[in-house]
Design a protein around this motif. Structure first.
Motif, short mmCIF file in Angstrom:
data_model
loop_
_atom_site.label_atom_id
_atom_site.label_comp_id
_atom_site.label_asym_id
_atom_site.label_seq_id
_atom_site.Cartn_x
_atom_site.Cartn_y
_atom_site.Cartn_z
N GLY A 137 52.06 76.49 67.89
CA GLY A 137 51.22 75.80 66.91
C GLY A 137 50.13 76.65 66.30
N PHE A 138 49.75 77.76 66.94
CA PHE A 138 48.67 78.60 66.40
C PHE A 138 49.21 79.76 65.57
N GLY A 139 50.52 79.91 65.52
CA GLY A 139 51.12 81.02 64.77
C GLY A 139 51.12 80.75 63.28
N ALA A 140 51.24 81.79 62.51
CA ALA A 140 51.27 81.62 61.06
C ALA A 140 52.68 81.52 60.54
N GLY B 1 37.46 68.04 78.96
CA GLY B 1 37.91 69.42 78.94
C GLY B 1 39.37 69.56 79.31
N TRP B 2 39.82 68.77 80.29
CA TRP B 2 41.23 68.83 80.69
C TRP B 2 42.13 68.34 79.56
N VAL B 3 41.77 67.25 78.93
CA VAL B 3 42.59 66.70 77.84
C VAL B 3 42.61 67.66 76.65
N LEU B 4 41.45 68.16 76.25
CA LEU B 4 41.41 69.09 75.12
C LEU B 4 42.13 70.40 75.44
N GLY B 5 41.95 70.89 76.64
CA GLY B 5 42.64 72.11 77.04
C GLY B 5 44.14 71.94 77.11
N LEU B 6 44.60 70.79 77.57
CA LEU B 6 46.03 70.52 77.62
C LEU B 6 46.61 70.49 76.22
N ALA B 7 45.93 69.82 75.31
CA ALA B 7 46.41 69.76 73.92
C ALA B 7 46.44 71.16 73.29
N ALA B 8 45.40 71.94 73.50
CA ALA B 8 45.34 73.28 72.92
C ALA B 8 46.38 74.21 73.54
N SER B 9 46.55 74.16 74.85
CA SER B 9 47.49 75.07 75.48
C SER B 9 48.93 74.69 75.16
N LEU B 10 49.24 73.39 75.08
CA LEU B 10 50.59 72.99 74.67
C LEU B 10 50.86 73.38 73.23
N SER B 11 49.87 73.25 72.39
CA SER B 11 50.03 73.68 71.00
C SER B 11 50.27 75.18 70.92
N TYR B 12 49.55 75.95 71.73
CA TYR B 12 49.75 77.39 71.76
C TYR B 12 51.13 77.74 72.28
N LEU B 13 51.54 77.12 73.37
CA LEU B 13 52.84 77.42 73.96
C LEU B 13 53.99 77.03 73.05
N VAL C 262 34.38 74.19 82.77
CA VAL C 262 35.18 74.45 83.98
C VAL C 262 36.63 74.07 83.73
N ALA C 263 36.88 72.92 83.12
CA ALA C 263 38.25 72.49 82.86
C ALA C 263 38.94 73.41 81.86
N LEU C 264 38.23 73.81 80.82
CA LEU C 264 38.83 74.71 79.82
C LEU C 264 39.12 76.08 80.42
N ALA C 265 38.24 76.56 81.30
CA ALA C 265 38.50 77.83 81.98
C ALA C 265 39.74 77.71 82.86
N GLY C 266 39.90 76.56 83.48
CA GLY C 266 41.10 76.32 84.28
C GLY C 266 42.37 76.37 83.44
N HIS C 267 42.30 75.84 82.23
CA HIS C 267 43.45 75.91 81.33
C HIS C 267 43.76 77.35 80.94
N GLY C 268 42.72 78.12 80.70
CA GLY C 268 42.94 79.53 80.38
C GLY C 268 43.63 80.25 81.54
N LEU C 269 43.20 79.95 82.74
CA LEU C 269 43.81 80.54 83.93
C LEU C 269 45.27 80.09 84.06
N ALA C 270 45.52 78.80 83.86
CA ALA C 270 46.89 78.27 83.95
C ALA C 270 47.79 78.92 82.91
N LEU C 271 47.29 79.09 81.70
CA LEU C 271 48.08 79.72 80.65
C LEU C 271 48.34 81.19 80.96
N GLY C 272 47.33 81.88 81.47
CA GLY C 272 47.50 83.28 81.84
C GLY C 272 48.53 83.47 82.94
#
Length: 103
Positions: free
Chosen positions: A100-103, A85-97, A13-23
């Protein structure tokens, strides 16, 4: 600590919320003038960045409030999953923004 179904459900649920926030953040940034073919001068970049950061901050506050409200109503396992889920999602979404996931 044993991983239970409520924990996993809370994390999902928390990770889905992060996906929604990022979208929502990306949609607002594109609507503010950003996008793949946008020719942004210095002022245009600031406007897009401002709206994106503002939207992302608001979305994270709403998500955090939702996680806190749900953890108060749900059991202990779900609460742990929501926090994880909130902590992991925050770290992943901040890294994406931040690219951090680019080559």
């Amino acid at each position: 600590m044993k991983i239970t179904r409520p924990m996993v459900a809370g994390a999902v649920v928390a990770l889905a919320g992060h996906g929604l926030a990022l979208g929502v953040t990306l949609a607002v940034a594109i609507a503010a003038g950003g996008g793949p073919d946008a020719d942004l001068d210095a002022g245009g970049r600031f406007g897009v960045l401002f709206f994106a950061v503002f939207t992302y901050g608001i979305a994270q506050l709403v998500l955090l409030g939702t996680c806190v409200a749900l953890s108060g109503r749900l059991g202990r396992g779900s609460s742990s999953g929501l926090v994880a889920g909130w902590v992991l999602g925050l770290a992943a979404s901040l890294s994406y923004l931040c690219g951090g996931f680019g080559a």
